[in-house]
Design a protein around this motif. Structure first.
Motif, PDB file in Angstrom:
ATOM      1  N   HIS A 160      18.515 -10.770  21.073  1.00  9.49           N
ATOM      2  CA  HIS A 160      19.806 -11.404  21.339  1.00  9.49           C
ATOM      3  C   HIS A 160      20.880 -11.001  20.328  1.00  9.49           C
ATOM      4  CE1 HIS A 160      18.811 -13.480  24.931  1.00  9.49           C
ATOM      5  NE2 HIS A 160      17.771 -14.084  24.376  1.00  9.49           N
ATOM      6  N   VAL A 161      20.513 -10.767  19.104  1.00  9.63           N
ATOM      7  CA  VAL A 161      21.485 -10.235  18.142  1.00  9.63           C
ATOM      8  C   VAL A 161      21.978  -8.869  18.636  1.00  9.63           C
ATOM      9  CG1 VAL A 161      21.752  -9.292  15.799  1.00  9.63           C
ATOM     10  CG2 VAL A 161      20.703 -11.556  16.142  1.00  9.63           C
ATOM     11  N   ALA A 162      21.073  -8.058  19.150  1.00 12.51           N
ATOM     12  CA  ALA A 162      21.448  -6.730  19.656  1.00 12.51           C
ATOM     13  C   ALA A 162      22.375  -6.819  20.863  1.00 12.51           C
ATOM     14  CB  ALA A 162      20.203  -5.919  19.998  1.00 12.51           C
ATOM     15  N   HIS A 163      22.244  -7.865  21.679  1.00 13.34           N
ATOM     16  CA  HIS A 163      23.208  -8.044  22.772  1.00 13.34           C
ATOM     17  C   HIS A 163      24.622  -8.115  22.212  1.00 13.34           C
ATOM     18  CE1 HIS A 163      20.036  -9.972  25.601  1.00 13.34           C
ATOM     19  NE2 HIS A 163      20.211  -8.696  25.917  1.00 13.34           N
ATOM     20  N   ILE A 164      24.768  -8.871  21.155  1.00 13.28           N
ATOM     21  CA  ILE A 164      26.097  -9.091  20.577  1.00 13.28           C
ATOM     22  C   ILE A 164      26.576  -7.872  19.811  1.00 13.28           C
ATOM     23  CG2 ILE A 164      27.414 -10.532  18.969  1.00 13.28           C
ATOM     24  CD1 ILE A 164      25.338 -12.804  19.747  1.00 13.28           C
ATOM     25  N   THR A 165      25.715  -7.284  19.007  1.00 19.56           N
ATOM     26  CA  THR A 165      26.151  -6.126  18.209  1.00 19.56           C
ATOM     27  C   THR A 165      26.447  -4.924  19.101  1.00 19.56           C
ATOM     28  OG1 THR A 165      23.850  -5.535  17.711  1.00 19.56           O
ATOM     29  CG2 THR A 165      25.017  -6.902  16.084  1.00 19.56           C
ATOM     30  N   ALA A 166      25.702  -4.757  20.182  1.00 23.95           N
ATOM     31  CA  ALA A 166      25.985  -3.655  21.117  1.00 23.95           C
ATOM     32  C   ALA A 166      27.321  -3.873  21.811  1.00 23.95           C
ATOM     33  CB  ALA A 166      24.859  -3.522  22.143  1.00 23.95           C
ATOM     34  N   LEU A 167      27.611  -5.115  22.182  1.00 26.62           N
ATOM     35  CA  LEU A 167      28.916  -5.426  22.791  1.00 26.62           C
ATOM     36  C   LEU A 167      30.037  -5.158  21.791  1.00 26.62           C
ATOM     37  CD1 LEU A 167      30.653  -6.611  25.107  1.00 26.62           C
ATOM     38  CD2 LEU A 167      30.298  -8.867  24.023  1.00 26.62           C
ATOM     39  N   ARG A 168      29.863  -5.621  20.564  1.00 24.74           N
ATOM     40  CA  ARG A 168      30.888  -5.389  19.533  1.00 24.74           C
ATOM     41  C   ARG A 168      31.168  -3.896  19.391  1.00 24.74           C
ATOM     42  NH1 ARG A 168      31.308  -9.841  14.933  1.00 24.74           N
ATOM     43  NH2 ARG A 168      32.985  -8.446  14.356  1.00 24.74           N
ATOM     44  N   GLU A 169      30.092  -3.132  19.343  1.00 23.30           N
ATOM     45  CA  GLU A 169      30.251  -1.683  19.176  1.00 23.30           C
ATOM     46  C   GLU A 169      30.965  -1.072  20.394  1.00 23.30           C
ATOM     47  OE1 GLU A 169      27.343   2.149  18.815  1.00 23.30           O
ATOM     48  OE2 GLU A 169      26.829   0.368  17.603  1.00 23.30           O
TER      49      GLU A 169
END
Length: 174
Positions: A160-169
């Motif tokens: 779930h952290v990767a969901h957010i960091t991928a979106l940010r990127e």
């Protein structure tokens, strides 16, 4: 990269060695800080952005993680105190549609996650080799060992952290 599974789907080949389990528990311990960093500085509009088409908003993801992890923590306790208990599943997609998940500020969930993970990792670090073999019955997953569930929740937080960091990127919000 698959936006639904930015770090890949959960795959466990266990059982875990004591060293692997220790690293997995470290991952669980790090999840609150990683989640806080992932959402740091985001605006309300950004928090209300779905991480993928048809997916939850960042806000819903942040609220989902402590919901899921609280359920998991309680499942660990049942497995440690009862003989192969049957646990109650919940419909996470319905929970994510409740008003608190859709509109509440993320800070209370981040604080909840921090306190929960402090307690949870204290419990996890105390488990013996016999403890991690204990089981519970999940109506959707079947019989699950504590050992496997530790690996699943180490993955879950990173997922779930990767969901957010991928979106940010992808949005250039870094």
């Amino acid at each position: 990269m698959d936006p639904k599974y930015p770090i890949g789907q959960f795959d466990w080949t266990g059982p875990n060695t004591a060293e692997q389990r220790s690293r997995l528990i470290d991952e669980i311990a790090a999840a609150p800080q990683r989640m806080g960093s992932a959402v740091a500085g985001l605006t309300d509009a950004q928090l209300n952005t779905p991480y993928r088409e048809g997916g939850w908003t960042v806000r819903q993801v942040v609220h989902h993680v402590p919901d899921s992890h609280m359920n998991s923590y309680i499942r660990f306790k049942f497995a440690l105190t009862e003989h192969e208990p049957t646990i109650k599943p919940y419909d996470e997609s319905v929970w994510a549609e409740l008003i608190d998940a859709k509109t509440a500020p993320v800070e209370p969930s981040l604080n909840l996650l921090e306190g929960l993970h402090h307690r949870w990792t204290l419990l996890l670090r105390s488990l013996s080799e016999e403890d991690v073999k204990r089981k519970f019955f999940h109506p959707e997953l079947g019989v699950v060992t504590i050992d496997k569930y530790i690996a699943l929740y180490a993955w879950h937080g990173k997922h779930h952290v990767a969901h957010i960091t991928a979106l940010r990127e992808s949005k250039g919000w870094n």
